[in-house]
Design an enzyme around this catalytic site. Structure first.
Site, PDB file in Angstrom:
ATOM      1  N   CYS A  39      42.217  67.519  55.266  1.00  0.00           N
ATOM      2  CA  CYS A  39      41.417  66.306  55.032  1.00  0.00           C
ATOM      3  C   CYS A  39      42.300  65.109  54.723  1.00  0.00           C
ATOM      4  CB  CYS A  39      40.424  66.549  53.902  1.00  0.00           C
ATOM      5  SG  CYS A  39      39.362  65.132  53.585  1.00  0.00           S
ATOM      6  N   CYS A  72      40.819  62.496  52.357  1.00  0.00           N
ATOM      7  CA  CYS A  72      40.858  62.832  50.923  1.00  0.00           C
ATOM      8  C   CYS A  72      42.270  62.657  50.361  1.00  0.00           C
ATOM      9  CB  CYS A  72      40.443  64.278  50.680  1.00  0.00           C
ATOM     10  SG  CYS A  72      38.910  64.758  51.457  1.00  0.00           S
ATOM     11  N   ASP A  73      43.248  63.113  51.109  1.00  0.00           N
ATOM     12  CA  ASP A  73      44.581  63.280  50.521  1.00  0.00           C
ATOM     13  C   ASP A  73      45.638  62.274  50.970  1.00  0.00           C
ATOM     14  OD1 ASP A  73      43.383  65.382  49.280  1.00  0.00           O
ATOM     15  OD2 ASP A  73      44.028  66.844  50.753  1.00  0.00           O
TER      16      ASP A  73
END
Ligand code: NDP
Length: 483
Positions: free
Chosen positions: A176, A179-180
């Site tokens: 992801c 997200c990261d």
């Protein structure tokens, strides 16, 4: 005489055939409908339509079913909102020029709720389609009886299954980017894959990282031409062809490199990177259903085109769980709509009318009944960490999240629900890593969502992924056993 006899004989034969066909057809039609009695004397937790999965397919189904005035509950699944919540901007959702995938999902969800669709955090763990109403068993042990089922469980990202992948999952290895990516500001990262997902991950990462190396195992990318054009706009993205990763390296705490092999020259090498983003395709999520439904050789559910009906009457499948070809959010939504219309037609066929619905309403499974939530305290500073965590007399579970991370946002209500079951036994806290980046850094939190368990002032466990309600409950019980 002979001619007359032949005539009578032929006429009788034709009459027998017509009558025979009619009777056989009637018999089957009758059998089909009479098989479905709507009495349910000894059953509760009934659902006219159970929708399993909450991506574009499931939500579109829910929209049509709920708008058709039929009670439905969507079992959101372990990754509510599905894959679209993990993508960044979507530019090919018809009618919308550009919008975040998670926003589209949120809008769709609110639209379905405005027509009365309900949402459950329970995960459907197993099914029994050999009986009707179809039985679904959830991870919290609930037994649901569905008159019709729509399966829209989507697909999950594939893993490489190479050394270091499991060990460093959540410690630099992830699927992801949205997200990261912020955790790789000014860093070096690799994205593995050559499709649209890999291109998207690379574009997202290019906004933060100093250098993004896109490793394509063959000599060409599979991504669309427009995506490939976009990649060229970023000087910090380098595409390396014919390169595969054979091992992920790290220092025990986090990733610090990958070993590679050139598939053409067989030359081996090493890249020093702090992040490994996998985008190598997906597998359909069919585990609970595979003993009942017909699947194709790649594991996708087979439906009877042009409908979405599976090998069982009243059970439909939609979206990526049936689609090994297009795998587009718009196609999934279309499938979901077809499945909903099929399902409504099935209910009509078995005699489930508005009147029947009113009669059975008190037996319906409403996931919102009896739901308790506890407000989880948010901490932002080192001082609060000392007071709330280090001085706590009971174990502490900290949930690190970021507002731009869809799976984190989905996990917050799960955390508050589970927290309500462990009042006075475990203290739950949440940390928004955007508001408290220093605290996250100090505690070596490299991704979100992230769970830390602290006992007597010491970090005793780290978990770097999203958890379902059941997983989190089991996890907390396990932690309490070990205290
Ligand atoms: P794809 O199946 O399209 O691509 C997978 C990629 O991963 C391929 O390039 C494949 O290589 C590579 N790959 C597979 N296994 C390995 C491995 N073991 N090691 C290295 N590389 C590997 O999957 P995507 O998730 O990219 O896309 C799925 C679908 O979703 C597609 O239809 C895509 O168009 C769509 N999508 C659309 C988006 C959009 O429109 N904005 C965004 C994201 C996805 P090879 O080519 O050699 O087989």
């Amino acid at each position: 005489m002979n001619r007359n006899l032949a005539f009578i004989y032929s006429l009788t034969l034709i009459l027998m055939m017509v009558l025979g066909t009619f009777t056989v057809e009637r018999f089957f039609r009758k059998k089909k409908t009479s098989h479905y009695s709507l009495e349910f004397k000894d059953k509760n937790n009934i659902l006219p339509v159970a929708i399993i999965g909450s991506g574009p397919a499931g939500l579109s189904s829910a929209l049509y079913v709920a708008r058709g005035k039929v009670f439905t509950t969507v079992f959101q699944g372990p990754k509510p909102g599905g894959q679209l919540t993990g993508t960044s901007y979507v530019e090919n959702w018809p009618g919308i020029k550009k919008m975040m995938g998670a926003e589209i999902i949120q809008m769709l969800k609110e639209q379905t709720q405005s027509f009365g669709a309900k949402f459950s955090q329970d995960i459907v763990e197993s099914v029994d389609f050999s009986q009707w109403p179809y039985k679904l068993t959830t991870d919290s042990g609930k037994e649901i009886y569905a008159l019709s089922v729509i399966i829209s469980t989507g697909a999950s990202p594939k893993k490489l299954n190479i050394e270091g992948e499991q060990e460093y999952w959540g410690k630099g290895v992830t699927t992801c980017a949205i997200c990261d990516a912020p955790y790789h500001k000014d860093g070096y990262v690799v994205v593995i894959g050559g499709g649209d997902s890999a291109a998207e991950e690379a574009l997202q990462l290019a906004l933060y990282a100093k250098k993004v190396m896109l490793l394509v195992r063959g000599s060409a990318m599979r991504a669309s031409a427009s995506m490939q054009e976009k990649l060229k706009e970023y000087p910090n993205i380098e595409i390396k062809y014919n390169l595969s990763v054979t091992k992920i390296l790290g220092d025990g705490l986090a990733v610090n490199g990958v070993e590679t092999i050139n598939n053409k020259t067989k030359e081996t090498g090493k890249l020093n990177v702090g992040g490994v983003f996998l985008a190598i395709g997906h597998d359909p999520n069919t585990v609970p259903f595979k003993d009942f439904l017909k699947l194709d050789s790649a594991g996708y559910i087979i439906v009877k085109h042009p409908t979405q009906e599976t090998s069982y009457h009243g059970i439909y499948a939609a979206g990526d769980v049936v689609d090994n070809r297009y795998r587009q959010a718009g196609v999934a939504a279309g499938d979901g709509i077809k499945a909903a219309l099929d399902s409504l037609e099935f209910l009509r066929m078995i005699g489930f009318s508005e009147k029947e619905s009113e009669r059975l309403e008190s037996k319906f499974f409403n996931p919102e009944e009896g739901l308790t939530v506890t407000e989880v305290k948010e901490i932002t500073s080192d001082n609060e960490y000392k007071k709330e965590v280090l001085e706590s007399k009971i174990p502490v579970i900290m949930d690190f999240y970021a507002p731009y991370c869809p799976s984190c946002m989905q996990m917050l209500p799960v955390v508050s629900d589970v927290a309500s079951k462990f009042v006075d036994k475990v203290k739950f806290l949440k940390v928004n890593t955007d508001n408290a980046p220093e605290l996250a850094k100090k505690l070596n939190v490299l991704k979100v969502p992230y769970i830390l368990v602290i006992k007597d002032g010491k970090i005793v466990y780290r978990y770097a992924d999203v958890m379902t309600k059941r997983q989190l409950t089991d996890f907390v019980n396990e932690q309490l056993k070990n205290s």
